[in-house]
Enzyme design. Structure first.
Site, mmCIF file in Angstrom:
data_model
loop_
_atom_site.group_PDB
_atom_site.id
_atom_site.type_symbol
_atom_site.label_atom_id
_atom_site.label_comp_id
_atom_site.label_asym_id
_atom_site.label_seq_id
_atom_site.Cartn_x
_atom_site.Cartn_y
_atom_site.Cartn_z
ATOM 1 N N TYR A 224 0.840 -1.202 0.000
ATOM 2 C CA TYR A 224 0.000 0.000 0.000
ATOM 3 C C TYR A 224 0.878 1.255 0.000
ATOM 4 O O TYR A 224 0.650 2.188 -0.767
ATOM 5 C CB TYR A 224 -0.919 -0.019 1.226
ATOM 6 C CG TYR A 224 -1.643 1.271 1.489
ATOM 7 C CD1 TYR A 224 -2.660 1.710 0.651
ATOM 8 C CD2 TYR A 224 -1.294 2.059 2.585
ATOM 9 C CE1 TYR A 224 -3.312 2.910 0.888
ATOM 10 C CE2 TYR A 224 -1.945 3.253 2.840
ATOM 11 C CZ TYR A 224 -2.954 3.673 1.986
ATOM 12 O OH TYR A 224 -3.586 4.865 2.222
ATOM 13 N N GLU B 219 -11.366 5.968 5.451
ATOM 14 C CA GLU B 219 -10.810 6.849 6.485
ATOM 15 C C GLU B 219 -11.828 7.110 7.594
ATOM 16 O O GLU B 219 -11.469 7.150 8.774
ATOM 17 C CB GLU B 219 -10.366 8.187 5.873
ATOM 18 C CG GLU B 219 -9.245 8.094 4.853
ATOM 19 C CD GLU B 219 -7.887 7.747 5.446
ATOM 20 O OE1 GLU B 219 -7.789 7.621 6.680
ATOM 21 O OE2 GLU B 219 -6.937 7.611 4.675
ATOM 22 N N TRP C 133 -4.954 2.189 10.831
ATOM 23 C CA TRP C 133 -5.132 2.036 9.390
ATOM 24 C C TRP C 133 -4.872 0.589 8.974
ATOM 25 O O TRP C 133 -5.496 0.084 8.037
ATOM 26 C CB TRP C 133 -4.209 2.997 8.634
ATOM 27 C CG TRP C 133 -4.375 2.893 7.142
ATOM 28 C CD1 TRP C 133 -3.458 2.451 6.245
ATOM 29 C CD2 TRP C 133 -5.547 3.219 6.377
ATOM 30 N NE1 TRP C 133 -3.981 2.480 4.973
ATOM 31 C CE2 TRP C 133 -5.258 2.949 5.023
ATOM 32 C CE3 TRP C 133 -6.812 3.716 6.705
ATOM 33 C CZ2 TRP C 133 -6.186 3.148 4.000
ATOM 34 C CZ3 TRP C 133 -7.741 3.921 5.684
ATOM 35 C CH2 TRP C 133 -7.421 3.639 4.350
#
Length: 200
Positions: A26, A48, A56
């Protein structure tokens, strides 16, 4: 797998991504890349807002679950989800089963389309908050990283005024970092210069 590990040893990366391979991927391929697609902006807004209070890494591991649950992040379809869909999604172990966050994603799809109707595209709207050019954080180490910036404060305030939910300044700053409105790769990270070259 082997070649990936070799590359990993050759390059300096932002240390926050070194937990597991998908996190590194990522970082190497998506984080900080300037986004000019409304669909991708919606995807990151969903992810988000789901992250609030979580890591995350947790959301990244559930990303495919979110993709399936939220119609491949097609905001038009999500905006049309009936109220009963909230109850259905609360049973989906592939996402964070939080009623307020799920309802917020559906609400935000509707607000997202209102921005499109007013401005022409969400991309144009959001990039206007950085005058069309990414902000370079010039980060030398992780201690220099911020939780918010004036631009994220202004954007979050405007989104709130428009009726968006679960998108405060900290969350919006994370969105700006992820979608390349802010380049917060460490200066010595190999991606810092690479994403700079991707700006339109």
């Amino acid at each position: 797998m082997a070649s990936f590990q070799i590359n990993q040893s050759e390059k300096f990366r932002c240390p926050w991504c070194l937990g597991f391979e998908d996190y590194i991927k990522y970082h190497d391929e998506e984080w900080g890349v300037p986004v000019y697609s409304d669909r991708i902006h919606f995807e990151f807004l969903v992810l988000e807002s789901a992250q609030a209070g979580l890591s995350w890494a947790t959301i990244l591991k559930k990303r495919e679950g979110y993709r399936k649950a939220f119609a491949d992040f097609d905001y038009k379809q999500v905006a049309d989800f009936p109220d009963s869909m909230v109850e259905e999604l609360l049973q989906d172990a592939g996402i964070v089963r939080n009623r307020l966050k799920i309802a917020a994603a559906i609400n935000n799809a509707k607000r997202f389309m209102e921005v499109q109707a007013e401005v022409g595209s969400f991309t144009s709207y959001i990039w206007d908050f950085v005058n069309g050019k990414p902000i370079d954080g010039h980060l030398k180490n992780m201690a220099d990283a911020k939780a918010t910036i004036p631009e994220s404060d202004k954007l979050a305030k405007d989104l709130k005024k428009r009726g968006f939910k679960f998108l405060g300044s900290t969350t919006i700053y994370a969105h700006m970092q992820a979608t390349g409105l802010v380049n917060d790769h460490l200066m010595q990270c190999f991606r810092h210069q690479e994403v700079k070259r991707m700006v339109r």
